[in-house]
Design a protein around this motif. Structure first.
Motif, PDB file in Angstrom:
ATOM      1  N   UNK A  14     -10.885   2.004  10.266  1.00 42.29           N
ATOM      2  CA  UNK A  14     -10.274   3.326  10.139  1.00 42.29           C
ATOM      3  C   UNK A  14      -9.250   3.556  11.249  1.00 42.29           C
ATOM      4  N   UNK A  15      -9.628   3.234  12.495  1.00 41.51           N
ATOM      5  CA  UNK A  15      -8.677   3.419  13.599  1.00 41.51           C
ATOM      6  C   UNK A  15      -7.448   2.520  13.429  1.00 41.51           C
ATOM      7  N   UNK A  16      -7.642   1.276  13.008  1.00 43.57           N
ATOM      8  CA  UNK A  16      -6.511   0.370  12.832  1.00 43.57           C
ATOM      9  C   UNK A  16      -5.636   0.783  11.647  1.00 43.57           C
ATOM     10  N   UNK A  17      -6.248   1.383  10.619  1.00 46.62           N
ATOM     11  CA  UNK A  17      -5.454   1.873   9.488  1.00 46.62           C
ATOM     12  C   UNK A  17      -4.502   2.967   9.940  1.00 46.62           C
ATOM     13  N   UNK A  18      -5.006   3.873  10.805  1.00 49.93           N
ATOM     14  CA  UNK A  18      -4.138   4.927  11.304  1.00 49.93           C
ATOM     15  C   UNK A  18      -3.047   4.339  12.201  1.00 49.93           C
ATOM     16  N   UNK A  19      -3.410   3.372  13.023  1.00 49.19           N
ATOM     17  CA  UNK A  19      -2.430   2.732  13.901  1.00 49.19           C
ATOM     18  C   UNK A  19      -1.346   2.036  13.082  1.00 49.19           C
ATOM     19  N   UNK A  20      -1.755   1.318  12.047  1.00 46.60           N
ATOM     20  CA  UNK A  20      -0.785   0.608  11.203  1.00 46.60           C
ATOM     21  C   UNK A  20       0.119   1.598  10.468  1.00 46.60           C
ATOM     22  N   UNK A  21      -0.432   2.716  10.037  1.00 57.85           N
ATOM     23  CA  UNK A  21       0.375   3.729   9.345  1.00 57.85           C
ATOM     24  C   UNK A  21       1.466   4.272  10.267  1.00 57.85           C
ATOM     25  N   UNK A  36      -8.794  -3.306  -0.105  1.00 58.10           N
ATOM     26  CA  UNK A  36      -8.169  -2.241  -0.875  1.00 58.10           C
ATOM     27  C   UNK A  36      -8.378  -0.880  -0.232  1.00 58.10           C
ATOM     28  N   UNK A  37      -9.609  -0.646   0.270  1.00 56.74           N
ATOM     29  CA  UNK A  37      -9.900   0.615   0.955  1.00 56.74           C
ATOM     30  C   UNK A  37      -9.018   0.754   2.193  1.00 56.74           C
ATOM     31  N   UNK A  38      -8.831  -0.355   2.914  1.00 55.33           N
ATOM     32  CA  UNK A  38      -7.985  -0.325   4.112  1.00 55.33           C
ATOM     33  C   UNK A  38      -6.539   0.042   3.751  1.00 55.33           C
ATOM     34  N   UNK A  39      -6.011  -0.569   2.682  1.00 56.08           N
ATOM     35  CA  UNK A  39      -4.638  -0.255   2.253  1.00 56.08           C
ATOM     36  C   UNK A  39      -4.507   1.203   1.840  1.00 56.08           C
ATOM     37  N   UNK A  40      -5.534   1.715   1.145  1.00 53.54           N
ATOM     38  CA  UNK A  40      -5.502   3.122   0.744  1.00 53.54           C
ATOM     39  C   UNK A  40      -5.523   4.038   1.971  1.00 53.54           C
ATOM     40  N   UNK A  41      -6.303   3.648   2.992  1.00 52.15           N
ATOM     41  CA  UNK A  41      -6.360   4.453   4.216  1.00 52.15           C
ATOM     42  C   UNK A  41      -4.992   4.493   4.897  1.00 52.15           C
ATOM     43  N   UNK A  42      -4.329   3.344   4.969  1.00 52.85           N
ATOM     44  CA  UNK A  42      -2.998   3.298   5.589  1.00 52.85           C
ATOM     45  C   UNK A  42      -2.046   4.231   4.856  1.00 52.85           C
ATOM     46  N   UNK A  43      -2.070   4.154   3.514  1.00 51.82           N
ATOM     47  CA  UNK A  43      -1.199   5.018   2.723  1.00 51.82           C
ATOM     48  C   UNK A  43      -1.510   6.493   2.950  1.00 51.82           C
ATOM     49  N   UNK A  44      -2.814   6.825   2.979  1.00 50.46           N
ATOM     50  CA  UNK A  44      -3.206   8.223   3.148  1.00 50.46           C
ATOM     51  C   UNK A  44      -2.826   8.739   4.541  1.00 50.46           C
ATOM     52  N   UNK A  45      -3.047   7.923   5.564  1.00 48.46           N
ATOM     53  CA  UNK A  45      -2.666   8.337   6.914  1.00 48.46           C
ATOM     54  C   UNK A  45      -1.151   8.564   6.998  1.00 48.46           C
ATOM     55  N   UNK A  46      -0.387   7.674   6.365  1.00 48.87           N
ATOM     56  CA  UNK A  46       1.059   7.780   6.420  1.00 48.87           C
ATOM     57  C   UNK A  46       1.554   9.062   5.752  1.00 48.87           C
ATOM     58  N   UNK A  47       1.081   9.313   4.552  1.00 48.33           N
ATOM     59  CA  UNK A  47       1.503  10.526   3.853  1.00 48.33           C
ATOM     60  C   UNK A  47       0.933  11.774   4.503  1.00 48.33           C
ATOM     61  N   UNK A  48      -0.293  11.662   5.033  1.00 46.34           N
ATOM     62  CA  UNK A  48      -0.904  12.814   5.684  1.00 46.34           C
ATOM     63  C   UNK A  48      -0.160  13.243   6.939  1.00 46.34           C
TER      64      UNK A  48
END
Length: 830
Positions: free
Chosen positions: A122-129, A19-31
Motif C-alpha cells: 500500500x505504501x509503495x503504491x502511493x509512492x509509485x503513484x 492487479x490489486x497493486x495496479x488498482x491502488x496506484x491508479x486510485x492513489x493517482x486519481x485521488x
C-alpha cells in the motif's frame, strides 16, 4: 486518501496481488488529483503552466513526506547502512531480470526484510503513484533550457575542468622556482600545462585537442548566452553565420597570407589552419595557448562548426520516430531501422563474448571511432546490402581500434613500471582507477588479490600522499567506464577513499606539512563554493547512492532536497579563504619568477573558475532568481515565525580537506554541538552568506585583473561584478525613492534624528547590521564590497563609527539584542 487511511479500512488478512497493486496506484493517482481539484482548476485558470508548476511543487513535497515515513526506511541490501524502500526495490528489479514488475520486487523485498506485504504494498503504491504524477508534470512544465540551468552547474566549467585533467601534467618544481618562493620545495609536484612538443605535428595535435577545445567550450557557452535555447532555428542561424565568415576568408590569397606573417588576424589564421600550415611549422606558445588567435579560430570555425552540424542533425531527427543503438533519434530518411536493430543486437553479442578487460577496450573503441555513426551504409537505402556485410565492417573497425588502444595502454604501463616506477606516469589516478575496475591489480609482476592492499602499495610510492592522493583517486573513479558497469565496486572504492581522506585530514591537523600548492588551494576553495551553491538547488534522487555534497536535515537524516541558505557556519579542517596570503604569494612570484608563463596560466585558470562561480551566483542566488524571490516573499512577518524561518534556512557546512563532508540544513553553530565529534577535528570555523562567498570570488577576479593578463577581462564580468567608484550611500540603492523610505524607517524607530545623526550611541551599530541585512534580502542595494559600504554608512550617519575592517566583518556580525528589538519594526517599514 493516503496509505494510512487505506490500511485503516483494510482487513489485516487482506489479500494483495499484482492487479490489486495496479488498482491502488491508479486510485492513489486519481485521488490525489481530485483532492487538489485539479481538473476544475485547470479549466478555469488563466495561466495553466503556473498551476501545473504549483502542483509539481506540492508533489515534490508530498514525495518527501512519503520517504520520511518509518515504513519507508530500511537497511540497504549490503547491510552497510540505511536506505529507503523505493531504492532497495529498484535495486532488486535491476539485479534480476526475471522480476517483471514493481509488485514482484516488493514481494521479494518483504521476504528478505520480513516485512508485512500488505503494509509495504500500500505504501509503495502511493509512492509509485506520486512518482508517476511527478514525471507527468515534469514533462509538461520543464523545458530543455530550464533543465540545463537546474541540473548542471555551468557545463562549460565542468567540461573545462575535465579537459584540463586529461592534459595538464604534474611536474616537479625546479631549483630555480623553489629559490624564488620560500613556500615551494624543490621536487614537489605542481600541476601545469604540458610542454609544447618539438615536433610540429605533435604540437598541432596538442593544440587541436587541448587549447582549441577550450575555445570550443567558450563558444558553446557564448551560444547559449546569445540565443538562450538550443533549437533548430538558432543552430541553423549560427551555422549560416560561421559559413558566411568562412566564405569571406576564402576570398583571400593564401600565398599573401603566408607572406605577411600576421598571426593576430583571424581570417589569416583560418587559412593557415585549413591548409595545414602548422603541420609543417612548429607552433610557439603565443600561437598555441588557449587565448591565442589560432585557438579562437580553430575552436569556433572547426570544432564548434562540427558540433553545430551534428546537433542540427539530431534536432532534425526530433521529427522522426526512429532511434539508434544509444536511443538517439535519427531522421527517417537516413536510416533503415531493421538494419540498425540487427547491428545493435550483434554488437552486444560480440561484446559479451570478450573477456572482461577486452569489453572495456571494445567499449572505448566504439566511443573513439563512433562506430554506430556509419550511416553511409544505412542511408543509401539499397535493398541488396546485406546487414551481415555491414556488421563485418563494423567489427573490423572496432577490432582495429581496440588493438590500438590496448597497445597504447600496454606501452604506457611498461614505461611507467620500469624501475618499479608505477607512480611516475602523468595520469596516475586515472590509470589506477582503470586497473582497479578491470582487476589488473599488479605491480612488476606481483599480483595483489586485495584491491585495498594494492591501493596502499601505490600510495606508498606516490609523489603526493595522504589526503591529496585519496582525494584525486576519488575524483578519478566516476570518470571511468567501470563506475557505471560495476556500481557496487565503485561504492566500495569511493567509501574507502572517503574514510582515508577523513583519517589523513586529522593527521594534517596534528602537524603534517601541507602538500597542496597555493593555486590548487584556491581552485579547491572555489570548487567548495560551487558545491555549496549547487546544493541549494539539488533535488533528492533516491537512485543516487553517492550524492555530493551529502545534504542532511537537523536530525542528521539524508533524503531531502536543498533549499536557499540565508547563512551558514563553516567547520573546516584547514584555514580557508586566506586571500591576503594568496595575494602575497602571486605578487612575489610574478615579480621574481623566471617562468612567467606558468604564473600567468595559473592566474587565468583561477580567474575563469572564479568567474564561473560568480556567474552562477548572479543568475541563481540573487533576487533575479525565482527561487530566491519565493524565499524572500515567504518570510513571515510575525517575530517567532520569522525566527523559525531563519533557522530552517540556516546551515552548517562540514569541510574535510578540500571536500564537503555534509551540509546540515536547519542547524547553526549553537545547535550542531555534539554532532561532529571532537571539536579539535574542525579547528577553523567561520560564518558566511552566499553573498560573502560571491564577494570572495569577486575579490579574486579583481586581484588577477591587476596583472593585466590578456583574456581575464571577460565579457561576463561587466559592471555588475566589479565595484565602481561610489561617493554617497544613495547611489548604492537601486531606487532613489526607496532610499528615502529606508532613511525614514530609521527615523521612525528613533535611532537617528532628522539630520541622520546617531541618537542611541553604540547600539546603532547593531541596528545598522539589521537594516543592511533586510535591504540585501530584498535586493534593494547594489553589490559593493563590505569595506566600501562601511565607509559610506559612516559618512551618511554621523556618529555611527562602524569599524572599517578590510575583511568586511563589521557588517556581517549578528547582534541578537538589536534583532529582537528592531528587526520586526524595520521589516514592517521596509
Amino acid at each position: 486518501m493516503n496509505a494510512y487511511e487505506v490500511l485503516a479500512t483494510s482487513s489485516k488478512n487482506g489479500q494483495v496481488n499484482g492487479q490489486v497493486f495496479s488498482d491502488l496506484v491508479r486510485d492513489f493517482r486519481s485521488g490525489w488529483l481530485s483532492k487538489e481539484n485539479y481538473t476544475e482548476r485547470l479549466e478555469l485558470h488563466r495561466q495553466p503552466l503556473v498551476l501545473k508548476k504549483e502542483i509539481l511543487r506540492k508533489l515534490y513535497d508530498y514525495f518527501q513526506d512519503i520517504q520520511r515515513r518509518p515504513e519507508m526506511r530500511c537497511p540497504d541490501l549490503e547491510g552497510k547502512g540505511s536506505s529507503y524502500v523505493p531504492t532497495v526495490v529498484t535495486k532488486i528489479i535491476n539485479r534480476d531480470k526475471r522480476i517483471q514488475s514493481t509488485y514482484d520486487a516488493i514481494v521479494v523485498y518483504c521476504q528478505w526484510s520480513k516485512s508485512d506485504l500488505l503494509t509495504m504494498a500500500v505504501h509503495m503504491a502511493e509512492c509509485k503513484a506520486v512518482e508517476e504524477l511527478i514525471a507527468l508534470f515534469q514533462r509538461e512544465t520543464i523545458g530543455f533550457n530550464e533543465q540545463q540551468r537546474t541540473n548542471s552547474f555551468f557545463q562549460f566549467a565542468e567540461e573545462h575542468e575535465a579537459l584540463k585533467r586529461n592534459f595538464m601534467i604534474e611536474a616537479p618544481i625546479t631549483q630555480e622556482e623553489a629559490a624564488l618562493d620560500p613556500r615551494l620545495t624543490e621536487g614537489q609536484l605542481m600541476r601545469r600545462n604540458p610542454e609544447i612538443p618539438n615536433d610540429p605535428q605533435k604540437a598541432f595535435e596538442l593544440f587541436r585537442n587541448y587549447y582549441a577545445r577550450v575555445q570550443f567550450l567558450y563558444q558553446k557557452d557564448g551560444f547559449y548566452n546569445k540565443y538562450g535555447v538550443w533549437n533548430e532555428p538558432s543552430v541553423t542561424a549560427e551555422i549560416q553565420a560561421i559559413e558566411a565568415w568562412i566564405a569571406e576568408a576564402g576570398k583571400l590569397s593564401y600565398s599573401e597570407v603566408c607572406e605577411r606573417k600576421d598571426f593576430t588576424n583571424e581570417q589569416h589564421e583560418f587559412l593557415r589552419l585549413a591548409n595545414g600550415y602548422y603541420e609543417g611549422h612548429l607552433m610557439s606558445w603565443d600561437q598555441c595557448n588557449e587565448n591565442s588567435t589560432a585557438a579562437r579560430v580553430y575552436g569556433r570555425y572547426f570544432h564548434f562548426l562540427t558540433y553545430l552540424k551534428s546537433l542540427q542533425f539530431d534536432l532534425v531527427a526530433a521529427r522522426s520516430n526512429y532511434r539508434d543503438a544509444e536511443g538517439q533519434l535519427i531522421p527517417e530518411r537516413l536510416v533503415r531501422p531493421e538494419v540498425q536493430r540487427r547491428l545493435e543486437i550483434e554488437t552486444r553479442a560480440r561484446i559479451r563474448t570478450l573477456p572482461l578487460e577486452d569489453q572495456y577496450y571494445y567499449y572505448q573503441a566504439i566511443l573513439n571511432t563512433n562506430i554506430t555513426r556509419k550511416r553511409d551504409y544505412l542511408a543509401s537505402g539499397e535493398k541488396d546490402k546485406d546487414w551481415i556485410a555491414i556488421f563485418d565492417v563494423e567489427i573490423e573497425y572496432a577490432t582495429m581500434e581496440m588493438g590500438r588502444i590496448k597497445r597504447a595502454i600496454s606501452m604506457e604501463e611498461e614505461a611507467s613500471q620500469k624501475g618499479d616506477n608505477f607512480t611516475g606516469q602523468s595520469n596516475l589516478y586515472g590509470n589506477l582507477a582503470h586497473k582497479l575496475f578491470i582487476g589488473k591489480t599488479e605491480i612488476n609482476g606481483t599480483h595483489f588479490t586485495d584491491k585495498f592492499e594494492f591501493i596502499e602499495q601505490v600510495h606508498a610510492k606516490a609523489p603526493y600522499r595522504g589526503e591529496v592522493f585519496y582525494s584525486n583517486l576519488l575524483h578519478a573513479l566516476p570518470d571511468h567506464f567501470g563506475a557505471k558497469m560495476f556500481p557496487k565496486l565503485f561504492k566500495e572504492l569511493a567509501d574507502y577513499c572517503g574514510a582515508k581522506i577523513a583519517e589523513h585530514s586529522g593527521a594534517k591537523i596534528a602537524g603534517k606539512p601541507p602538500t597542496v600548492t597555493v593555486p590548487d588551494k584556491i581552485l579547491r576553495e572555489l570548487n567548495l563554493i560551487q558545491a555549496i551553491y549547487t546544493a541549494q538547488y539539488s533535488v533528492f534522487d533516491p537512485t543516487n547512492n553517492f550524492p555530493y555534497p551529502m545534504i542532511l536535515d537537523e536530525q542528521g537524516k539524508s533524503g531531502i532536497d536543498g533549499r536557499i541558505i540565508s547563512g551558514m557556519d563553516l567547520y573546516a579542517t584547514s584555514d580557508l579563504f586566506q586571500l591576503q596570503q594568496y595575494k602575497q604569494h602571486f605578487t612575489g612570484r610574478f615579480e621574481q619568477t623566471t617562468n612567467l608563463d606558468l604564473v600567468i596560466s595559473q592566474l587565468k585558470e583561477i580567474y575563469m573558475k572564479a568567474e564561473a562561480v560568480l556567474d552562477y551566483y548572479n543568475h541563481n542566488l540573487t533576487d533575479k532568481a525565482r527561487l530566491v524571490n519565493r524565499h524572500i516573499q515567504g518570510r513571515p512577518k510575525e517575530f517567532a515565525a520569522a525566527a523559525e524561518y531563519t533557522r530552517r534556512h540556516s546551515a552548517v557546512v562540514v569541510i574535510s580537506g578540500d571536500m564537503i563532508s555534509e551540509i546540515y540544513l536547519g542547524l547553526d553553530r549553537s545547535s550542531i554541538s555534539g554532532r561532529l565529534g571532537e571539536s579539535s577535528r574542525y579547528p577553523f570555523t567561520s560564518f558566511a552568506t552566499n553573498r560573502d562567498l560571491a564577494e570572495y570570488c569577486q575579490k579574486i577576479m579583481a586581484f588577477v585583473e591587476q596583472f593585466q593578463i590578456r583574456g581575464t577581462r571577460s565579457r561576463k564580468t561587466g559592471a555588475k561584478t566589479r565595484s565602481q567608484p561610489i561617493d554617497k550611500l544613495s547611489v548604492v540603492f537601486e531606487d532613489q525613492a526607496y532610499f528615502q523610505q529606508a532613511i525614514q524607517a530609521l527615523q521612525d524607530i528613533k535611532v537617528i534624528d532628522e539630520e541622520k545623526r546617531n541618537k542611541i550611541g553604540a547600539k546603532l551599530k547593531g541596528v545598522m547590521q539589521v537594516w543592511v541585512a533586510i535591504l540585501r534580502s530584498k535586493g534593494k542595494i547594489k553589490h559593493i564590497s563590505e569595506k566600501d559600504l562601511t565607509l559610506l554608512l559612516n559618512k551618511e550617519f554621523p556618529g555611527l563609527n562602524l569599524g572599517e575592517r578590510t575583511d568586511g566583518r563589521s557588517l556581517r556580525g549578528r547582534n541578537k539584542s538589536a534583532e529582537a528589538k528592531y528587526k520586526v519594526k524595520l521589516e514592517q517599514r521596509l
